[in-house]
Every structure is written in C-alpha cells, then in structure tokens.
Design a protein around this motif. Structure first.
Motif, PDB file in Angstrom:
ATOM      1  N   ARG A  15     -36.434 100.538  -2.918  1.00 52.72           N
ATOM      2  CA  ARG A  15     -36.860 101.390  -1.798  1.00 52.72           C
ATOM      3  C   ARG A  15     -35.712 102.271  -1.316  1.00 52.72           C
ATOM      4  NH1 ARG A  15     -39.942  96.654  -0.443  1.00 52.72           N
ATOM      5  NH2 ARG A  15     -38.234  95.828   0.823  1.00 52.72           N
ATOM      6  N   LEU A  16     -34.488 101.709  -1.324  1.00 53.76           N
ATOM      7  CA  LEU A  16     -33.325 102.463  -0.874  1.00 53.76           C
ATOM      8  C   LEU A  16     -33.074 103.674  -1.768  1.00 53.76           C
ATOM      9  CD1 LEU A  16     -30.891 102.504   1.116  1.00 53.76           C
ATOM     10  CD2 LEU A  16     -29.626 101.167  -0.585  1.00 53.76           C
ATOM     11  N   ALA A  27     -31.399  99.691  -7.112  1.00 49.77           N
ATOM     12  CA  ALA A  27     -31.200 101.111  -6.805  1.00 49.77           C
ATOM     13  C   ALA A  27     -30.633 101.898  -7.968  1.00 49.77           C
ATOM     14  CB  ALA A  27     -30.285 101.251  -5.589  1.00 49.77           C
ATOM     15  N   LEU A  28     -29.697 101.276  -8.708  1.00 51.57           N
ATOM     16  CA  LEU A  28     -28.965 102.013  -9.730  1.00 51.57           C
ATOM     17  C   LEU A  28     -29.330 101.631 -11.152  1.00 51.57           C
ATOM     18  CD1 LEU A  28     -25.402 101.816  -8.122  1.00 51.57           C
ATOM     19  CD2 LEU A  28     -27.015 103.717  -7.995  1.00 51.57           C
ATOM     20  N   THR A  48     -29.513 109.529  -2.122  1.00 50.29           N
ATOM     21  CA  THR A  48     -29.269 110.067  -3.460  1.00 50.29           C
ATOM     22  C   THR A  48     -28.530 109.044  -4.320  1.00 50.29           C
ATOM     23  OG1 THR A  48     -27.132 111.039  -2.875  1.00 50.29           O
ATOM     24  CG2 THR A  48     -29.111 112.396  -2.530  1.00 50.29           C
ATOM     25  N   GLY A  49     -28.894 109.013  -5.592  1.00 51.80           N
ATOM     26  CA  GLY A  49     -28.256 108.097  -6.521  1.00 51.80           C
ATOM     27  C   GLY A  49     -26.759 108.340  -6.628  1.00 51.80           C
ATOM     28  N   GLN A  50     -26.338 109.601  -6.502  1.00 54.07           N
ATOM     29  CA  GLN A  50     -24.925 109.932  -6.601  1.00 54.07           C
ATOM     30  C   GLN A  50     -24.123 109.312  -5.457  1.00 54.07           C
ATOM     31  OE1 GLN A  50     -24.082 114.116  -6.610  1.00 54.07           O
ATOM     32  NE2 GLN A  50     -21.989 113.853  -7.360  1.00 54.07           N
ATOM     33  N   GLY A  79     -33.258  91.351  -2.901  1.00 47.10           N
ATOM     34  CA  GLY A  79     -32.443  92.545  -2.723  1.00 47.10           C
ATOM     35  C   GLY A  79     -32.823  93.654  -3.691  1.00 47.10           C
ATOM     36  N   ALA A  80     -33.289  93.284  -4.887  1.00 47.51           N
ATOM     37  CA  ALA A  80     -33.687  94.284  -5.879  1.00 47.51           C
ATOM     38  C   ALA A  80     -34.863  95.122  -5.381  1.00 47.51           C
ATOM     39  CB  ALA A  80     -34.045  93.598  -7.197  1.00 47.51           C
ATOM     40  N   TRP A  81     -35.786  94.493  -4.671  1.00 48.94           N
ATOM     41  CA  TRP A  81     -36.924  95.241  -4.103  1.00 48.94           C
ATOM     42  C   TRP A  81     -36.438  96.208  -3.026  1.00 48.94           C
ATOM     43  CZ3 TRP A  81     -41.737  95.280  -6.057  1.00 48.94           C
ATOM     44  CH2 TRP A  81     -42.085  94.251  -6.940  1.00 48.94           C
TER      45      TRP A  81
END
Length: 247
Positions: free
Chosen positions: A216-217, A20-21, A222-224, A210-212
């Motif tokens: 998607r998440l 995600a990040l 929002t990334g923040q 979990g990376a996949w």
C-alpha cells in the motif's frame, strides 16, 4: 527491550521493504538476527531464508492480484538459479562466521550503492538469454550463500536484461525470491539445529503483515524515494558489520 518486541519491529520493517520494493528488506534480516536476536551467522542466514520465503510468497500474492507478475519469465529466470542456490546453501554452513559476515557486509554495501544509481531499462524484446541465465544463476548463488532473497539484484536484472516494466519487475522478483529461497532451504534442511522458532515465528509473522503495508505504501510514495532511504540505512548496516569483522 525484549527479544519478542525486537523481532516484531524488525520483521515489520523488513516486510514493508519487500512489499514496497520487491526486494531489499531481506538484506536487513541477517544483521537483525545476528545483532538484535543473538543468532550465529550460519543460523541467521538459514532463519532469514525461512522468513524471506514466507514473506515473499505473501507479497507475491498481493502483486499477482494486480497483474504485475510475469509468471513464465520469472520461472525461467528462477530455474537458472535453483542449482546454484542449492549448492551455495549446502556450502555456507561449512564456512567460518567471519567469512559469512564479511561477505554479507560487502554485498550489502554494493547493493546499497546499486540502489542509489538510476536504473535504466532496455526496450522489451531485446532479451539476451545468456545474460538472463547468468543473472539468474548469480542471484541463486547469492540467495543460497548469504540467506538473502536477492530482490535488490533481481529487480534491476529483470528491468535491464529482460525489459520488464518496473512494477512488473517488482512483482516478478518476488516469484524469483520465493523459488530461490526454497531451493536454498532444501539444501540446509537438518544442517542447523540452532534455529530458535520462538523468534523466527513472530519475526516472519510481522514481516508478512508488513509486506501488505509495504504494498500500500508503494502506491503513495515514489519508489525512488523509498529506495534512497533504504539504501542509506543499508550502507550504515554494512559499515557496522564490516567494522565488527575487522575489530
């Protein structure tokens, strides 16, 4: 709770953060291996590099499919860190456990505070080669010394120093993490015989899956928001590790 279940849960959480990040999840791998799996600090940093390298490469593929990887920029940035990653990886195994744990807790706290600060970006085209090389070298040293991918440092550097868009910086950071982790692992080959593959393998497998999910998440939250939640968790982990060193 069994070690296997703990490894699967911790691996999934770390993989989601990486996906995600573009970084950050690997910072939790070392304390998880030390406090949940019973690894020594030196063994935990080596095991974390294996997990991070495998997970980052998988997440990199997912981001590359969407065209969010600046390959040339990422390779040049990573090359500046390959030498420092190799040297720091060779030196880390010779340090006392308390030094590694203490250094890691300080870095985790600083990275959490960095995540809580808003990240500005410079206009593309204002790349400063000396700053880019310095950032790449520093990131490589952190990767080799503490067994973390350094994405929490790479993403801000790629945005602020090299002028990449946030999504592109996240994808490119995974390329940098993969290359730096492999360089640091090369330096540690044969140096640590205390690696428990029955823990590392399921941990890495859960992190890859979990990376996949993290990828998607990232498209739904929002990334923040993700970054703030992760930063507070990281601050708590840093506090526990620092208290452990002091006491």
């Amino acid at each position: 709770m069994s070690t296997l279940v703990l490894a699967l849960i911790a691996g999934a959480a770390i993989g989601m953060a990486l996906g995600a990040l573009g970084g950050g999840g690997s910072v939790l791998a070392v304390p998880a291996l030390i406090y949940l799996m019973g690894f020594s600090p030196a063994s935990a940093t080596t095991a974390a590099l294996i997990i991070v390298a495998a997970t980052s490469a998988t997440a990199l593929y997912a981001h590359a499919r969407d065209g969010n990887v600046a390959w040339r920029t990422g390779v040049l940035f990573a090359l500046a860190g390959v030498g420092p990653a190799f040297l720091a990886g060779a030196a880390a195994g010779r340090l006392p456990p308390a030094v590694l744990t203490g250094a890691f807790s300080v870095l985790a706290a600083l990275s959490a505070l960095r995540m809580l600060r808003p990240t500005g970006s410079e206009p593309a085209g204002r790349v400063r080669p000396a700053r880019a090389a310095g950032a790449g070298a520093g990131l490589g040293a952190v990767t080799g010394f503490l067994g973390v991918g350094g994405g929490f440092l790479a993403v801000p550097a790629l945005v602020g120093v090299l002028g990449l868009r946030m999504k592109q910086a996240v994808g490119t950071s995974l390329l940098v993490i993969s290359l730096n982790s492999l360089a640091a692992l090369t330096a540690r080959t044969g140096a640590d015989g205390d690696l428990r593959w029955e823990v590392i393998a399921p941990f890495a497998g859960a992190a890859i899956l979990g990376a996949w999910d993290g990828k998607r998440l990232a498209s739904r939250i929002t990334g923040q928001a993700l970054q703030r939640v992760f930063a507070f968790v990281l601050l708590a982990v840093a506090a526990v590790m620092l208290i452990d060193v002091i006491v």
